[in-house]
Design an enzyme around this catalytic site. Structure first.
Site, PDB file in Angstrom:
ATOM      1  N   ARG A  88      -7.292  63.277  63.718  1.00  0.00           N
ATOM      2  CA  ARG A  88      -6.705  63.715  62.434  1.00  0.00           C
ATOM      3  C   ARG A  88      -7.291  63.000  61.220  1.00  0.00           C
ATOM      4  O   ARG A  88      -6.735  63.070  60.132  1.00  0.00           O
ATOM      5  CB  ARG A  88      -5.182  63.548  62.427  1.00  0.00           C
ATOM      6  CG  ARG A  88      -4.478  64.247  63.567  1.00  0.00           C
ATOM      7  CD  ARG A  88      -4.045  65.655  63.155  1.00  0.00           C
ATOM      8  NE  ARG A  88      -3.398  66.352  64.267  1.00  0.00           N
ATOM      9  CZ  ARG A  88      -3.975  67.313  64.981  1.00  0.00           C
ATOM     10  NH1 ARG A  88      -5.201  67.709  64.696  1.00  0.00           N
ATOM     11  NH2 ARG A  88      -3.338  67.904  65.954  1.00  0.00           N
ATOM     12  N   LEU A  89      -8.390  62.300  61.414  1.00  0.00           N
ATOM     13  CA  LEU A  89      -9.013  61.634  60.260  1.00  0.00           C
ATOM     14  C   LEU A  89     -10.010  62.600  59.626  1.00  0.00           C
ATOM     15  O   LEU A  89     -11.216  62.362  59.575  1.00  0.00           O
ATOM     16  CB  LEU A  89      -9.679  60.326  60.695  1.00  0.00           C
ATOM     17  CG  LEU A  89      -8.675  59.247  61.100  1.00  0.00           C
ATOM     18  CD1 LEU A  89      -9.388  58.007  61.615  1.00  0.00           C
ATOM     19  CD2 LEU A  89      -7.784  58.879  59.912  1.00  0.00           C
TER      20      LEU A  89
END
Ligand SMILES: Cc1cc2nc3c(=O)[nH]c(=O)nc-3n(C[C@H](O)[C@H](O)[C@H](O)COP(=O)(O)O)c2cc1C
Length: 196
Positions: A175-176
């Site tokens: 999710r970065l």
């Protein structure tokens, strides 16, 4: 995604992403269009991007449809492209202009005849008694225009979303994700990275 991977002009960058999507995917031009009433009630639907250039992003629809009415009273919109297979999203926001009759006509002429008749037959976004009402209208109009060019309906045309913000998003593990947002600054663009 590195800032250096994206052209400093977001229209150039978006055009490159659309070109890449068109090579990888069947239908890369579908974009979600969000509009709102003047008191801020939003609505959204998918439309097709028909052209993009430094002036903006164009799509075509009925001016009496729900979106057309909302744009008539509140000429601002947001667009979202999502290309799942590429792990990419693009968001565009800005004021909306109506394309003039000549521009709408030029695109109208490229549409298949059946789509032209269908545009006449459909009072887009209005309730129908049933499917037959639409099919009957199509048949009547097909007969009416037989042997002639189908004219541009007075209630149909193009719109241009004039971007004042464009955000590029790419999927990253954990999710970065990467987000780079451009905003108009004078005659150019300023860009910054946003937290995912
Ligand atoms: C892939 C896709 C492409 C579409 N393209 C258009 C389009 O270019 N123009 C249009 O008026 N409606 C298009 N539609 C239909 C709209 O999503 C919507 O149903 C219709 O325009 C009525 O919306 P409204 O009642 O909010 O005005 C498309 C739908 C899909 C699923």
């Amino acid at each position: 995604m590195d800032e250096r991977d994206l052209d400093p002009d977001p229209i150039v960058a978006l055009t490159a992403w659309i070109d890449e999507a068109s090579r990888a995917l069947e239908q890369p031009y579908a974009m979600t269009l969000a509009t709102a009433t003047p008191d801020g009630r939003p609505s959204a639907r998918v439309v097709l991007l028909r052209s993009i250039d430094p002036r903006g992003l164009d799509f075509f629809t009925s001016r009496t449809s729900r979106k057309g009415v909302e744009l008539g009273t509140n000429p601002r919109a947001a667009l979202v492209f999502h290309w799942w297979q590429l792990g990419r999203q693009v968001r565009v926001e800005g004021p909306v202009e109506e394309l003039d009759a000549a521009e709408s006509e030029a695109y109208w002429r490229t549409r298949p005849r059946a789509s032209q008749i269908a545009a006449w037959a459909s009072q887009q976004s209005e309730p129908l008694q049933g499917r037959d009402e639409l099919d009957d209208a199509y048949d009547r109009l097909e007969a009416r225009f037989e042997g002639a060019e189908v004219p541009l309906p007075p209630f149909w045309g193009g719109y241009r979303v004039v971007p004042e913000r464009i955000e590029f998003w790419t999927h990253r593990d954990n999710r970065l994700h990467d987000r780079i947002r451009y905003e108009r600054a004078g005659s150019g663009w300023r860009r910054e990275r946003l937290a995912p």
